[in-house]
Design a protein around this motif. Structure first.
Motif, PDB file in Angstrom:
ATOM      1  N   GLY A 101     -13.786 -30.244   0.482  1.00 33.50           N
ATOM      2  CA  GLY A 101     -14.285 -31.092   1.659  1.00 33.50           C
ATOM      3  C   GLY A 101     -13.101 -31.813   2.179  1.00 33.50           C
ATOM      4  O   GLY A 101     -13.199 -32.082   3.543  1.00 33.50           O
ATOM      5  N   GLN A 102     -12.480 -32.436   1.444  1.00 33.27           N
ATOM      6  CA  GLN A 102     -11.205 -33.176   1.944  1.00 33.27           C
ATOM      7  C   GLN A 102     -10.262 -32.340   2.650  1.00 33.27           C
ATOM      8  O   GLN A 102      -9.623 -32.791   3.776  1.00 33.27           O
ATOM      9  CB  GLN A 102     -10.612 -34.184   0.857  1.00 33.27           C
ATOM     10  N   LEU A 103     -10.103 -31.228   2.289  1.00 31.70           N
ATOM     11  CA  LEU A 103      -9.071 -30.350   2.912  1.00 31.70           C
ATOM     12  C   LEU A 103      -9.494 -30.037   4.436  1.00 31.70           C
ATOM     13  O   LEU A 103      -8.975 -29.826   5.291  1.00 31.70           O
ATOM     14  CB  LEU A 103      -8.521 -29.173   2.015  1.00 31.70           C
ATOM     15  N   ARG A 104     -10.698 -29.620   4.273  1.00 37.08           N
ATOM     16  CA  ARG A 104     -11.661 -29.430   5.552  1.00 37.08           C
ATOM     17  C   ARG A 104     -11.433 -30.412   6.594  1.00 37.08           C
ATOM     18  O   ARG A 104     -11.287 -30.142   7.940  1.00 37.08           O
ATOM     19  CB  ARG A 104     -13.017 -28.728   5.183  1.00 37.08           C
ATOM     20  N   ALA A 105     -11.522 -31.602   6.076  1.00 34.55           N
ATOM     21  CA  ALA A 105     -11.603 -32.686   6.937  1.00 34.55           C
ATOM     22  C   ALA A 105     -10.162 -32.928   7.725  1.00 34.55           C
ATOM     23  O   ALA A 105     -10.173 -33.174   8.916  1.00 34.55           O
ATOM     24  CB  ALA A 105     -11.858 -34.308   6.104  1.00 34.55           C
ATOM     25  N   VAL A 106      -9.040 -32.619   7.014  1.00 37.97           N
ATOM     26  CA  VAL A 106      -7.784 -32.580   7.632  1.00 37.97           C
ATOM     27  C   VAL A 106      -7.470 -31.333   8.628  1.00 37.97           C
ATOM     28  O   VAL A 106      -7.080 -31.501   9.561  1.00 37.97           O
ATOM     29  CB  VAL A 106      -6.788 -32.408   6.606  1.00 37.97           C
ATOM     30  N   LEU A 107      -8.221 -30.344   8.147  1.00 42.25           N
ATOM     31  CA  LEU A 107      -8.095 -29.116   9.218  1.00 42.25           C
ATOM     32  C   LEU A 107      -8.987 -29.453  10.424  1.00 42.25           C
ATOM     33  O   LEU A 107      -8.785 -29.088  11.644  1.00 42.25           O
ATOM     34  CB  LEU A 107      -8.581 -27.920   8.456  1.00 42.25           C
ATOM     35  N   ARG A 108     -10.074 -29.921  10.134  1.00 40.77           N
ATOM     36  CA  ARG A 108     -11.056 -30.330  11.227  1.00 40.77           C
ATOM     37  C   ARG A 108     -10.274 -31.376  12.460  1.00 40.77           C
ATOM     38  O   ARG A 108     -10.419 -31.057  13.565  1.00 40.77           O
ATOM     39  CB  ARG A 108     -12.230 -31.099  10.773  1.00 40.77           C
ATOM     40  N   ARG A 109      -9.507 -32.124  11.871  1.00 40.19           N
ATOM     41  CA  ARG A 109      -8.884 -33.110  12.927  1.00 40.19           C
ATOM     42  C   ARG A 109      -7.631 -32.240  13.545  1.00 40.19           C
ATOM     43  O   ARG A 109      -7.435 -32.593  14.581  1.00 40.19           O
ATOM     44  CB  ARG A 109      -8.017 -34.197  11.908  1.00 40.19           C
ATOM     45  N   LEU A 110      -6.830 -31.254  12.664  1.00 38.30           N
ATOM     46  CA  LEU A 110      -5.994 -30.640  13.582  1.00 38.30           C
ATOM     47  C   LEU A 110      -6.522 -29.725  14.546  1.00 38.30           C
ATOM     48  O   LEU A 110      -5.822 -29.598  15.610  1.00 38.30           O
ATOM     49  CB  LEU A 110      -5.331 -29.382  12.388  1.00 38.30           C
ATOM     50  N   VAL A 111      -7.832 -29.224  14.260  1.00 46.77           N
ATOM     51  CA  VAL A 111      -8.414 -28.164  15.297  1.00 46.77           C
ATOM     52  C   VAL A 111      -8.772 -29.332  16.711  1.00 46.77           C
ATOM     53  O   VAL A 111      -8.676 -28.933  17.809  1.00 46.77           O
ATOM     54  CB  VAL A 111      -9.788 -27.857  14.794  1.00 46.77           C
ATOM     55  N   ARG A 112      -9.245 -30.463  16.475  1.00 50.24           N
ATOM     56  CA  ARG A 112      -9.326 -31.410  17.315  1.00 50.24           C
ATOM     57  C   ARG A 112      -8.534 -31.854  18.040  1.00 50.24           C
ATOM     58  O   ARG A 112      -8.486 -31.908  19.343  1.00 50.24           O
ATOM     59  CB  ARG A 112     -10.414 -32.586  16.738  1.00 50.24           C
TER      60      ARG A 112
END
Length: 343
Positions: free
Chosen positions: A120-131
């Motif tokens: 979930g933490q890795l996903r948090a970073v990827l989500r910010r990259l997408v945004r």
């Protein structure tokens, strides 16, 4: 030589921007915002000190030492909020474009290592990259791939903080065969090449790296029935009139099995497709007329999947983050959109 940022996500519980507000949290929460109706899963065992302070974890210090020994300039950052994650990601921006879009630097000398206590933490970073890098539909540039809504995201290195999850628990780093030793992670950052992987985006504003599992069990561990329409491209796996025990949406293989039932046959995080399965209890009669329940697993593969709950709330796990689905949710594949450093 490279500038390397070692990013760790942390939480100050009860403080503004901490776990209570859905920001990046220690031990499993996701910076989800409106994208996931999730809850903090809390710190992993032994993480109490690192959650309460900004002291770097031992693997982070070891990775930093290995990078420094190779001549890299190392910056260690502990982020408590989306804004602090964004400040790190800004270092990956490319030169200004004539169209004014923020775009990643394909030839940049800054590399990112994400120290993760959970997927979930890795996903948090990827989500910010997408945004950060996904353009609005109205500003879609001509140089964007036809099958994508965002450019190639900058590669990241993954530094797992929990060695045990490389064994039976199988986090995403283990599934992908990524190194867990800090020195090996440092070598991948400096000497490796990007391995591009598919990304699932959804209409709630979040992303999925591994997969999602929908369904619930009672206090005794017995699966509870629920109903939903599940559609993969033009294939309807169930129209919502029959009970379901589970639904798996797979990019990788973290939710391929449920107990001893195989849900996903061959999930591949780099094949440009999402694999979806539903488990449906079916009543059949034996030759002697006796009734028994057989679990029927229906599968389909495609570019997009939608799940429309027919009644109530449907609990789910998405990259390990808990949530409840109360309305239609759609996922779609962004082929090769993100990447990890591998040797």
């Amino acid at each position: 030589m490279y500038d390397v940022v070692l990013l760790t996500l942390a939480s100050e519980r009860g403080a503004p921007g901490g776990c209570g507000s859905g920001e990046a949290c220690c031990g499993g929460a996701d910076a989800t915002g409106a994208g996931v109706e999730g809850a903090d899963t809390g710190p992993t065992p032994g993480d109490a000190d690192s959650c309460a302070t900004d002291r770097p974890r031992v693997p982070v210090l070891a990775c930093a030492d290995a990078l420094t020994a190779r001549g890299a300039r190392v910056q260690m950052v502990t982020a408590h909020s989306d804004a602090e994650i964004d400040a790190v990601l800004a270092q990956l921006d490319g030169p200004a474009r004539p169209d004014g879009l923020t775009w990643p630097d394909a030839d940049g000398k800054t590399r990112l290592v994400v120290a993760t206590a959970s997927d979930g933490q890795l996903r948090a970073v990827l989500r910010r990259l997408v945004r950060r890098y996904a353009p609005a539909p109205s500003r879609r540039p001509a140089d964007l791939r036809d099958d994508r809504t965002l450019p190639d995201l900058p590669p990241v290195a993954v530094l797992p903080l929990d060695p045990a999850r490389g064994g039976t628990q199988r986090d995403l780093a283990a599934q992908l065969g990524l190194p867990r030793d800090p020195a090996a992670v440092a070598a991948a950052v400096l000497d490796g090449t990007p391995r591009r992987l598919d990304l699932l985006r959804n209409d709630g504003g979040s992303v999925t790296l591994d997969g999602a599992l929908l369904g619930a069990a009672d206090d005794a561990g017995r699966p509870l029935h629920w109903r939903a329409r599940v559609e993969v491209d033009d294939t309807v796996l169930t129209n919502g009139d029959e009970p379901l025990l589970a639904c798996a949406v797979g990019n990788a293989g973290g939710y391929a099995s449920l107990d001893d039932v195989t849900l996903l046959a061959a999930p591949d995080p780099a094949d440009g497709q999402v694999e979806v399965a539903v488990a449906v209890p079916v009543v059949v009669r034996s030759a002697w007329g006796r009734k028994r329940v057989r679990l029927e697993v229906r599968r389909a593969r495609g570019r997009a999947v939608s799940v429309l709950p027919r009644e109530g709330k449907v609990p789910y796990l998405d990259d390990g983050v808990e949530g409840e689905l109360t309305r239609k949710r759609s996922w779609w594949v962004e082929p090769g959109a993100w990447a990890v450093w591998v040797v």
